[in-house]
Every structure is written in structure tokens, then in C-alpha cells.
Write a protein that holds these residues in place. Structure first.
Motif, PDB file in Angstrom:
ATOM      1  N   GLY A   1       0.784  -1.228   0.000  1.00 36.96           N
ATOM      2  CA  GLY A   1       0.000   0.000   0.000  1.00 36.96           C
ATOM      3  C   GLY A   1       0.814   1.275   0.000  1.00 36.96           C
ATOM      4  N   LEU A   2       2.143   1.165   0.119  1.00 37.92           N
ATOM      5  CA  LEU A   2       3.010   2.341   0.122  1.00 37.92           C
ATOM      6  C   LEU A   2       3.648   2.532  -1.251  1.00 37.92           C
ATOM      7  CD1 LEU A   2       4.907   1.840   3.507  1.00 37.92           C
ATOM      8  CD2 LEU A   2       2.850   3.226   3.095  1.00 37.92           C
ATOM      9  N   ALA A   3       3.900   3.773  -1.590  1.00 40.36           N
ATOM     10  CA  ALA A   3       4.604   4.071  -2.841  1.00 40.36           C
ATOM     11  C   ALA A   3       6.044   3.598  -2.766  1.00 40.36           C
ATOM     12  CB  ALA A   3       4.563   5.572  -3.112  1.00 40.36           C
ATOM     13  N   ASP A   4       6.588   3.159  -3.895  1.00 39.82           N
ATOM     14  CA  ASP A   4       8.007   2.831  -3.949  1.00 39.82           C
ATOM     15  C   ASP A   4       8.835   4.111  -3.810  1.00 39.82           C
ATOM     16  OD1 ASP A   4       7.394   0.166  -4.363  1.00 39.82           O
ATOM     17  OD2 ASP A   4       7.601   0.284  -6.547  1.00 39.82           O
ATOM     18  N   PRO A   5      10.053   4.015  -3.286  1.00 45.85           N
ATOM     19  CA  PRO A   5      10.881   5.226  -3.118  1.00 45.85           C
ATOM     20  C   PRO A   5      11.257   5.847  -4.465  1.00 45.85           C
ATOM     21  CG  PRO A   5      11.736   3.414  -1.799  1.00 45.85           C
ATOM     22  CD  PRO A   5      10.712   2.829  -2.716  1.00 45.85           C
ATOM     23  N   ASP A   6      11.178   7.147  -4.537  1.00 49.04           N
ATOM     24  CA  ASP A   6      11.692   7.872  -5.693  1.00 49.04           C
ATOM     25  C   ASP A   6      13.200   8.098  -5.558  1.00 49.04           C
ATOM     26  OD1 ASP A   6       9.084   8.513  -7.027  1.00 49.04           O
ATOM     27  OD2 ASP A   6       8.753   9.493  -5.104  1.00 49.04           O
ATOM     28  N   LEU A   7      13.635   8.328  -4.325  1.00 44.49           N
ATOM     29  CA  LEU A   7      15.033   8.654  -4.058  1.00 44.49           C
ATOM     30  C   LEU A   7      15.499   7.895  -2.825  1.00 44.49           C
ATOM     31  CD1 LEU A   7      17.602  10.454  -4.459  1.00 44.49           C
ATOM     32  CD2 LEU A   7      16.481  12.144  -2.978  1.00 44.49           C
ATOM     33  N   VAL A   8      16.663   7.258  -2.950  1.00 46.28           N
ATOM     34  CA  VAL A   8      17.303   6.599  -1.806  1.00 46.28           C
ATOM     35  C   VAL A   8      18.591   7.344  -1.490  1.00 46.28           C
ATOM     36  CG1 VAL A   8      18.301   4.483  -0.886  1.00 46.28           C
ATOM     37  CG2 VAL A   8      16.343   4.348  -2.432  1.00 46.28           C
ATOM     38  N   ILE A   9      18.746   7.745  -0.234  1.00 43.03           N
ATOM     39  CA  ILE A   9      19.943   8.435   0.232  1.00 43.03           C
ATOM     40  C   ILE A   9      20.661   7.532   1.227  1.00 43.03           C
ATOM     41  CG2 ILE A   9      20.853  10.456   1.445  1.00 43.03           C
ATOM     42  CD1 ILE A   9      18.245  11.919   0.680  1.00 43.03           C
ATOM     43  N   ARG A  10      21.955   7.305   0.998  1.00 47.51           N
ATOM     44  CA  ARG A  10      22.762   6.591   1.990  1.00 47.51           C
ATOM     45  C   ARG A  10      23.903   7.480   2.441  1.00 47.51           C
ATOM     46  NH1 ARG A  10      24.668   0.362   2.424  1.00 47.51           N
ATOM     47  NH2 ARG A  10      25.869   0.620   4.344  1.00 47.51           N
ATOM     48  N   THR A  11      24.077   7.569   3.737  1.00 52.25           N
ATOM     49  CA  THR A  11      25.147   8.389   4.293  1.00 52.25           C
ATOM     50  C   THR A  11      26.406   7.555   4.519  1.00 52.25           C
ATOM     51  OG1 THR A  11      24.352   7.991   6.544  1.00 52.25           O
ATOM     52  CG2 THR A  11      23.507   9.942   5.404  1.00 52.25           C
ATOM     53  N   SER A  12      27.476   8.218   4.869  1.00 53.31           N
ATOM     54  CA  SER A  12      28.776   7.672   5.287  1.00 53.31           C
ATOM     55  C   SER A  12      29.689   7.298   4.129  1.00 53.31           C
ATOM     56  CB  SER A  12      28.612   6.453   6.212  1.00 53.31           C
ATOM     57  OG  SER A  12      28.458   5.253   5.477  1.00 53.31           O
TER      58      SER A  12
END
Length: 244
Positions: free
Chosen positions: A184-195
Motif C-alpha cells: 500500500g506504500l509508494a516505492d521510493p523515488d530517491l534513496v539516500i545513503r550516508t557515510s
């Protein structure tokens, strides 16, 4: 395909409707400052509401933050105990804020009962809140999620076949997605990974096939609003063809 978020229509042009983050670097941040691992985790977990606030103000409708993987459960008992206490404090902070609607994704059954109860409680206490959809991925692994969905789907159709055509793979794709933790949730448009790490490590494996990726050198506790805006600007500058 997962249904799009109902909030997506309110997002400003060029702003991703759904931002997913891998919160990486707490332990390295602490080591660089001569602090304990527990202090690193507390600082990192304390950043989560700040990022929700920044995303809300930038027009992002949905935010998913990965705070604990299945592999992380193999860490030492004292580190996990400190983490769990930070999680309980986070849940209480989010529930008291009554600003974001929280949904928890992951294998809560792998967590100590008081910790699992805290996550269940914050979901219940914020389920009527209107605002940013704040998803927390805890005790989460993308492969495990897919295997669990496949098992659930097999159990559903073990005694009977589906009414729809078995050859219609698009129908099966939607049916499979409805058994994921993100149903029921939208797929991510943007994935951010830190480090500075440049991999997804099993984060939202099914859901990120068309996501834009952004890798930030900053360790998670040092992540700033400026870092977020740089990621959003990078996203806005890209031409998303989505395989077309």
C-alpha cells in the motif's frame, strides 16, 4: 506494482514523493570523537525526527528510514541494549509529537518484547495523524521480506488457485507486492545513503528497482538539512526515464 501514495499529489514539482534513507555511520562518528558506541547511536537516532521535519518542510510526502538491519542483530549484547533503549525513546518522542504518521516495517518478532511493543504503540498512537508518512525499517532485510512474501503468497493459494489468469504476470506482481511489509506504500523515488558507502545492502530490494540513488559522504549523525537539500537538488536535476 505498489499503489502510489495518496500524498504524492501534494508534492511540489521536482520534489520526490518518497525519500528512503540508509542511516549509516553512527559507530564511525563516535570513534572519530572518542565517544562510546552508545553515544554514537543516541546521536544518530536523535537525528530521525529532525530529518522528518526537514523533509516535511521541503514538501516530501513520505520518508522511510532504516534504523536496524537483521545483520545488526548479531552485534554485542550491550550495544544492542543501548540501541533498544534509544529506539524506545524515539518511539515515545514520535508519538508525543503527533506530527507524523508512523508505520513500522520489519520483523518485530526478532526484537525484545518491550521494544516491539514500543514500535507497535507509536503506530497505534499516530495512525490518525495527517501529515508526512514516516516509515521506520527495523529488524529489516530485503531478502527476508521477499522470502516472507513468497511464503505468504504460497500459503494463500495452496488450497486453491487464483481466479485471475495465471499467465498475467502484472497481476501476480501486484499480488506479490500486497504481501510485502510495504503493502500500500509508494516505492521510493530517491534513496539516500550516508557515510560514503555506495551500496543498498538489501534495503527495500523489491521496491527500489526504479529509485534514484544518492550517496552522501557525511556520517549520519552529522547529516544536515543542507545535505538533504543537495540530495533533493540532485534528484530534481535528473531525467527519470523509468526504463522507457
Amino acid at each position: 506494482m505498489t499503489e502510489p501514495s495518496l500524498l504524492a499529489a501534494s508534492v511540489r514539482p521536482g520534489v520526490p514523493a518518497h525519500v528512503a534513507l540508509v542511516l549509516d555511520g553512527n559507530r564511525r562518528w563516535a570513534a572519530q570523537r572518542g565517544l562510546s558506541v552508545a553515544e554514537g547511536h543516541r546521536s544518530g537516532i536523535g537525528k530521525i525526527p529532525d530529518v522528518l521535519e526537514w523533509c516535511e518542510e521541503e514538501g516530501v510526502a513520505m520518508v522511510t528510514q532504516w534504523i536496524l538491519s537483521i545483520r545488526n542483530l548479531q552485534r554485542g549484547p550491550q550495544e544492542l541494549a543501548d540501541l533498544y533503549q534509544s529506539f524506545i525513546s524515539l518511539c515515545e518522542r514520535l508519538a508525543e509529537a503527533q506530527r507524523w504518521r508512523v508505520r513500522v516495517i520489519g520483523a518485530l518478532e526478532l526484537l525484545p518484547p518491550p521494544v516491539a511493543a514500543a514500535f507497535e504503540d507509536v503506530q497505534r498512537r499516530t495512525e490518525q495523524v495527517e501529515g508526512v508518512q514516516a516509515n521506520i525499517a527495523v529488524a529489516y532485510d530485503g531478502r527476508r521480506e521477499i522470502v516472507a512474501a513468497a511464503r505468504s503468497l504460497a500459503q494463500k493459494y495452496r488450497a486453491r488457485g487464483p481466479q485471475e489468469s495465471v499467465g498475467d504476470l502484472s497481476w501476480w506482481e501486484g499480488e506479490f507486492a500486497s504481501h510485502l511489509g510495504t503493502a500500500g506504500l509508494a516505492d521510493p523515488d530517491l534513496v539516500i545513503r550516508t557515510s560514503g558507502e555506495q551500496r543498498l545492502s538489501g534495503y527495500l530490494t523489491w521496491q527500489t528497482t526504479q529509485s534514484e540513488l544518492y550517496f552522501c559522504e557525511r556520517l549520519w549523525p552529522d547529516f544536515t538539512r543542507e545535505d538533504l537539500c543537495e540530495a533533493l537538488d540532485s534528484y530534481a536535476s535528473r531525467q527519470r526515464r523509468l526504463g522507457l
